[in-house]
Scaffold this motif. Structure first.
Motif, short mmCIF file in Angstrom:
data_model
loop_
_atom_site.label_atom_id
_atom_site.label_comp_id
_atom_site.label_asym_id
_atom_site.label_seq_id
_atom_site.Cartn_x
_atom_site.Cartn_y
_atom_site.Cartn_z
N GLY A 177 32.13 127.33 28.72
CA GLY A 177 32.44 126.04 29.34
C GLY A 177 33.79 126.06 30.02
O GLY A 177 33.96 125.53 31.13
N VAL A 178 34.77 126.70 29.37
CA VAL A 178 36.12 126.80 29.96
C VAL A 178 36.06 127.56 31.27
O VAL A 178 36.63 127.15 32.29
CB VAL A 178 37.08 127.49 28.97
CG1 VAL A 178 38.43 127.76 29.64
CG2 VAL A 178 37.29 126.64 27.72
N VAL A 179 35.33 128.69 31.27
CA VAL A 179 35.22 129.51 32.48
C VAL A 179 34.51 128.72 33.59
O VAL A 179 34.94 128.74 34.75
CB VAL A 179 34.46 130.82 32.17
CG1 VAL A 179 34.14 131.59 33.45
CG2 VAL A 179 35.28 131.69 31.21
N THR A 180 33.46 128.01 33.23
CA THR A 180 32.74 127.22 34.23
C THR A 180 33.63 126.12 34.81
O THR A 180 33.46 125.71 35.95
CB THR A 180 31.48 126.59 33.57
OG1 THR A 180 30.69 127.63 33.01
CG2 THR A 180 30.65 125.82 34.58
N ALA A 217 29.29 120.70 38.11
CA ALA A 217 29.50 122.08 37.66
C ALA A 217 28.50 122.46 36.57
O ALA A 217 27.98 123.58 36.55
CB ALA A 217 30.92 122.23 37.14
N ALA A 218 28.22 121.53 35.65
CA ALA A 218 27.26 121.81 34.58
C ALA A 218 25.87 122.06 35.17
O ALA A 218 25.19 123.03 34.82
CB ALA A 218 27.21 120.64 33.59
N ALA A 220 29.04 122.81 22.52
CA ALA A 220 30.29 123.57 22.61
C ALA A 220 30.62 123.85 24.08
O ALA A 220 31.78 123.74 24.50
CB ALA A 220 30.16 124.87 21.83
N PHE A 221 29.58 124.22 24.85
CA PHE A 221 29.77 124.48 26.29
C PHE A 221 30.30 123.22 26.98
O PHE A 221 31.24 123.28 27.78
CB PHE A 221 28.44 124.91 26.90
CG PHE A 221 28.44 124.95 28.40
CD1 PHE A 221 29.07 125.97 29.09
CD2 PHE A 221 27.80 123.95 29.13
CE1 PHE A 221 29.07 125.99 30.48
CE2 PHE A 221 27.81 123.96 30.51
CZ PHE A 221 28.44 124.99 31.18
N MET A 222 29.72 122.06 26.64
CA MET A 222 30.14 120.82 27.28
C MET A 222 31.58 120.45 26.88
O MET A 222 32.32 119.92 27.72
CB MET A 222 29.18 119.68 26.90
CG MET A 222 27.79 119.80 27.52
SD MET A 222 27.79 119.98 29.32
CE MET A 222 28.51 118.43 29.84
N LEU A 266 21.23 115.29 33.46
CA LEU A 266 21.62 116.53 32.79
C LEU A 266 20.67 116.85 31.63
O LEU A 266 20.20 117.99 31.50
CB LEU A 266 23.06 116.38 32.28
CG LEU A 266 23.71 117.62 31.69
CD1 LEU A 266 23.82 118.72 32.73
CD2 LEU A 266 25.10 117.29 31.14
N ILE A 267 20.39 115.86 30.81
CA ILE A 267 19.53 116.07 29.65
C ILE A 267 18.11 116.44 30.10
O ILE A 267 17.46 117.30 29.51
CB ILE A 267 19.49 114.79 28.76
CG1 ILE A 267 20.91 114.45 28.27
CG2 ILE A 267 18.54 114.98 27.59
CD1 ILE A 267 21.57 115.51 27.45
N LYS A 268 17.66 115.81 31.17
CA LYS A 268 16.31 116.12 31.69
C LYS A 268 16.26 117.56 32.20
O LYS A 268 15.27 118.26 32.01
CB LYS A 268 15.98 115.15 32.84
CG LYS A 268 14.57 115.32 33.39
CD LYS A 268 13.55 114.77 32.40
CE LYS A 268 12.12 114.96 32.86
NZ LYS A 268 11.67 116.35 32.80
#
Lengths: 236, 104
Positions: free
Chosen positions: A13-16, A119-120, A134-136, A92-94
Motif C-alpha cells: 500500500g505504501v509503495v502504491t 490509485a487503489a 493492511a494494503f488500504m 471499490l468493494i464491487k
C-alpha cells in the motif's frame, strides 16, 4: 514462495501510494501557503488538513472563509462538494468482490480520497496487488502523512513563499491534473472510452453553465450512467 | 484556532468521513454481475477520475488551450506510454509544464 502473487501487505500500500505522496506534498504545501496568505494561522491551516482532508474542499473553504460566507452556508457547500465520495466505497468493494473485508473500514475509509480511490482501483486493475485492509491502511496513511506534512511546511513557509518562484508555482499547480491523467491512463480500457468521453464533456458543459461543484457531480453521474451501456465483461 | 474555523472543520470532516465509510458497508452480494448497478459501479472509477482531471485542468484554460498545458499533458501521455509508471508520468507532466512556462 510465489513472488508473482499479488501483494496485499501494508508495504504494498505504501509503495502504491508513492505517486500520490509525490503529488500531494506540493499541493498541500500550496494549500498551507494559500491558507496563511488568506490570514489563517499555521494551526488553522493544519487543522483543516487534519480534520477535513479533502484538497479541493479545503481550497474552497479558504475562499469561503475569506469571503465572509456564513458558517452554515460554507459547511453546506463543502459537504455538497464531497458527496461524490459516496460512490467510491461501493465501486471499490464491487471491484474486489465478495472477499473484500471491511472490518476496519471505519478507519481506512477516512483516507479514501479521490486519488487514493483512483490509485487503489488502478493497482487492482493491473493485478500487482490484491485488496486487503493492511494494503488500504498503507495506501491511505502514506497519502495522509504527505498531505499533513506538506500543509505544515507550507504554513510554516508562509504566504509569500512561492511569490518569487512563479515557475515552481506553475509546475506545482499542474501536479494534480498530471496525477489524475496518469491515474486515468492506468485504468483505461477501450470499453470505458465512452464513459470517459461523456464524463469529460458533461463536466465541461455543466461547469461553464453552472458551477465547478455541479460539474464534478454531473460528470461523474453522467459517465457512470453511460457505463450502463457497456456490455458484460467489458467493464474495467 | 478560531471557533468558526474549528466548527467548519468539525462539520465538514465527519460528513466527509461518513460519505467515505458508510457506503463500504453496503450489501453488494445481491448485485447481478450483468445488472444495472454492477455496470454503474464499474464505470464509476473511470468516470470519477476523468471528471476530476477535467475539473483540475479547466481553471488553466484562459480563452484557449495554453501551450504549457498541451506540453504538460503530452509529457504525461509520453512518459506513461513508455514506462507505465504513474509516478514518472506525474512528475514528467509537472516538470514539462513548469519548463514550458519558463521557456515560453
Amino acid at each position: 514462495m510465489n513472488t508473482d502473487a499479488p501483494k496485499t501487505s501494508f508495504t504494498a500500500g505504501v509503495v502504491t501510494a508513492l505517486p500520490i505522496a509525490l503529488g500531494y506534498f506540493p499541493i498541500a504545501f500550496s494549500f498551507g501557503v494559500a491558507a496563511t496568505r488568506a490570514g489563517l494561522s499555521g494551526l488553522e491551516a493544519f487543522g483543516l488538513s487534519l480534520i477535513i482532508y479533502a484538497g479541493a474542499a479545503q481550497f474552497l473553504a479558504l475562499a469561503l472563509i475569506t469571503g465572509g460566507a456564513p458558517l452554515l452556508v460554507s459547511a453546506f457547500t463543502l459537504v455538497a462538494m464531497n458527496i461524490r465520495h459516496v460512490l467510491y466505497g461501493p465501486a471499490l468493494i464491487k471491484r474486489v468482490g465478495p472477499e473484500a473485508r471491511t472490518k476496519y473500514a471505519w478507519a481506512w475509509a477516512f483516507g479514501l480520497t479521490d486519488e487514493v480511490f483512483g490509485a487503489a482501483l488502478g493497482a487492482l486493475a493491473r493485478g500487482k496487488v490484491a485488496f486487503s485492509e493492511a494494503f488500504m491502511f498503507g495506501l491511505g496513511l502514506t497519502a495522509y502523512a504527505s498531505w499533513l506534512s506538506g500543509t505544515a511546511l507550507g504554513a510554516f513557509a508562509g504566504g509569500a513563499a512561492l511569490q518569487e518562484y512563479p515557475v515552481i508555482d506553475a509546475a506545482l499547480g499542474f501536479m494534480l491534473p498530471a496525477l489524475f491523467l496518469a491515474l486515468l491512463l492506468s485504468i483505461l480500457s477501450k470499453a470505458q472510452l465512452p464513459v470517459i468521453a461523456i464524463a469529460m464533456a458533461v463536466t465541461v458543459a455543466v461547469t461553464f453553465a453552472w458551477s465547478g461543484t455541479a460539474g464534478i457531480l454531473s460528470g461523474m453521474v453522467a459517465g457512470a450512467l453511460t457505463g450502463l451501456l457497456v456490455r458484460r465483461g467489458d467493464a474495467a | 484556532m478560531r471557533l468558526e474555523i474549528l466548527s467548519l472543520a468539525l462539520i465538514v470532516g465527519p460528513c466527509t468521513w461518513a460519505f467515505r465509510f458508510f457506503p463500504t458497508k453496503a450489501d453488494l452480494s445481491g448485485i447481478k454481475p450483468d445488472g444495472i448497478l454492477a455496470r454503474f459501479l464499474a464505470s464509476t472509477g473511470p468516470a470519477a477520475i476523468a471528471t476530476l482531471f477535467v475539473a483540475s485542468a479547466l481553471p488553466m484554460l484562459k480563452g484557449g488551450v495554453p501551450l504549457p498545458l498541451v506540453i504538460g499533458t503530452l509529457a504525461v501521455l509520453a512518459v506513461y506510454g513508455a514506462s507505465r509508471s504513474v509516478v514518472a508520468a506525474t512528475l514528467a507532466g509537472s516538470v514539462g509544464y513548469g519548463l514550458a512556462v519558463w521557456l515560453l
